[in-house]
Design an enzyme around this catalytic site. Structure first.
Site, mmCIF file in Angstrom:
data_model
loop_
_atom_site.group_PDB
_atom_site.id
_atom_site.type_symbol
_atom_site.label_atom_id
_atom_site.label_comp_id
_atom_site.label_asym_id
_atom_site.label_seq_id
_atom_site.Cartn_x
_atom_site.Cartn_y
_atom_site.Cartn_z
ATOM 1 N N THR A 31 -9.203 1.554 3.094
ATOM 2 C CA THR A 31 -8.719 0.462 4.211
ATOM 3 C C THR A 31 -8.882 -1.188 3.882
ATOM 4 O OG1 THR A 31 -10.431 0.267 5.100
ATOM 5 C CG2 THR A 31 -8.827 1.604 6.673
ATOM 6 N N GLY A 32 -9.790 -1.189 3.165
ATOM 7 C CA GLY A 32 -9.663 -2.334 1.973
ATOM 8 C C GLY A 32 -10.729 -3.111 3.053
ATOM 9 N N THR A 33 -10.260 -4.427 4.036
ATOM 10 C CA THR A 33 -10.764 -4.766 5.329
ATOM 11 C C THR A 33 -11.858 -5.751 5.656
ATOM 12 O OG1 THR A 33 -10.692 -2.291 5.785
ATOM 13 C CG2 THR A 33 -12.012 -3.737 7.136
ATOM 14 N N THR A 34 -11.397 -6.435 6.556
ATOM 15 C CA THR A 34 -12.808 -7.374 7.357
ATOM 16 C C THR A 34 -12.220 -7.096 8.564
ATOM 17 O OG1 THR A 34 -12.284 -9.149 5.675
ATOM 18 C CG2 THR A 34 -13.062 -9.544 7.826
ATOM 19 N N SER A 161 -14.475 -5.731 2.836
ATOM 20 C CA SER A 161 -14.463 -5.700 1.669
ATOM 21 C C SER A 161 -14.094 -7.990 1.491
ATOM 22 C CB SER A 161 -13.377 -6.046 0.451
ATOM 23 O OG SER A 161 -11.922 -6.350 1.363
#
Length: 227
Positions: A31-34, A161
């Protein structure tokens, strides 16, 4: 030699370590994601981007809803490997549902966070770092759950991330008396700040609003709709 094996003991297969050396490579969807969680006097707001990637270099999906309801008044984000996060959510949702069925009342958010930490520490959930947000009789709660099972409660938190960029947007603007609407705008602003520079975050916003009445999840193609 005398056989000392207890005939009533269960027979256990020898332990085999799973080879995860290649599980974190470019073929694993992440999801990488914030993800951002914010408490207010009236509830909790969770905001996430909607991008999934392979190896952080290729966008594999542009419409991932990275927050799901797991309890009548609680939601959890997906952070890390997609498979591990999805499995974690299904397991936690099942346990919360069983608790409510057996006791005729929902699990407290603190108990749910403790259970989530226990699962993260002892289960096969690879590379996850979710946010748990919920509301119960004691008020609004936001917890970060780290991959080793650590559980930390705060007024607001960020994982993923893009966390450094999102934290910068939150630090000077968070206030404990925020309204739900103000928290929604702040969550959108934090996610938007991360998507400007973090390649693992992007493609809009998923926003979960949690109150004593339940969980409402909305999606936005353009984060600026809330700014």
């Amino acid at each position: 030699m005398m056989d000392t094996t207890d005939p009533y003991e269960p027979e256990l297969a020898p332990f085999q370590e799973s080879d995860q050396s290649g599980a974190d490579d470019d073929t694993v969807a992440k999801t990488g994601t914030t993800t951002v969680g914010i408490t207010t006097p009236d509830g909790v707001v969770i905001g996430t981007d909607r991008r999934a990637s392979l190896g952080g270099r290729f966008v594999s999906n542009k419409n991932v809803v990275k927050v799901e309801q797991i309890h009548p008044t609680a939601a959890l984000t997906l952070v890390g490997s997609v498979g591990g996060a999805q499995s974690f959510i299904r397991t936690l949702r099942s346990e919360a549902s069983l608790y409510e069925t057996r006791r005729d009342e929902p699990m407290s958010i603190h108990a749910l966070a403790t259970l989530a930490g226990n699962f993260a520490r002892g289960g096969p959930f690879f590379a996850i770092n979710p946010i748990l947000g919920g509301v119960d009789d004691e008020g609004s709660h936001v917890y970060s759950i780290d991959p080793a099972g650590g559980v930390m409660e705060d007024d607001y938190t960020v994982t993923g991330s893009g966390m450094q960029l999102a934290h910068g947007a939150l630090e000077n603007q968070y206030d404990e008396d925020l309204s739900i609407e103000e928290a929604q705008t702040l969550a959108a602003r934090a996610v938007n700040a991360a998507t400007e520079r973090d390649t693992g975050s992007g493609n809009g916003l998923a926003l979960a609003t949690i109150t004593e009445d339940g969980v409402d999840i909305e999606e936005f193609d353009d984060v600026t709709e809330l700014l």
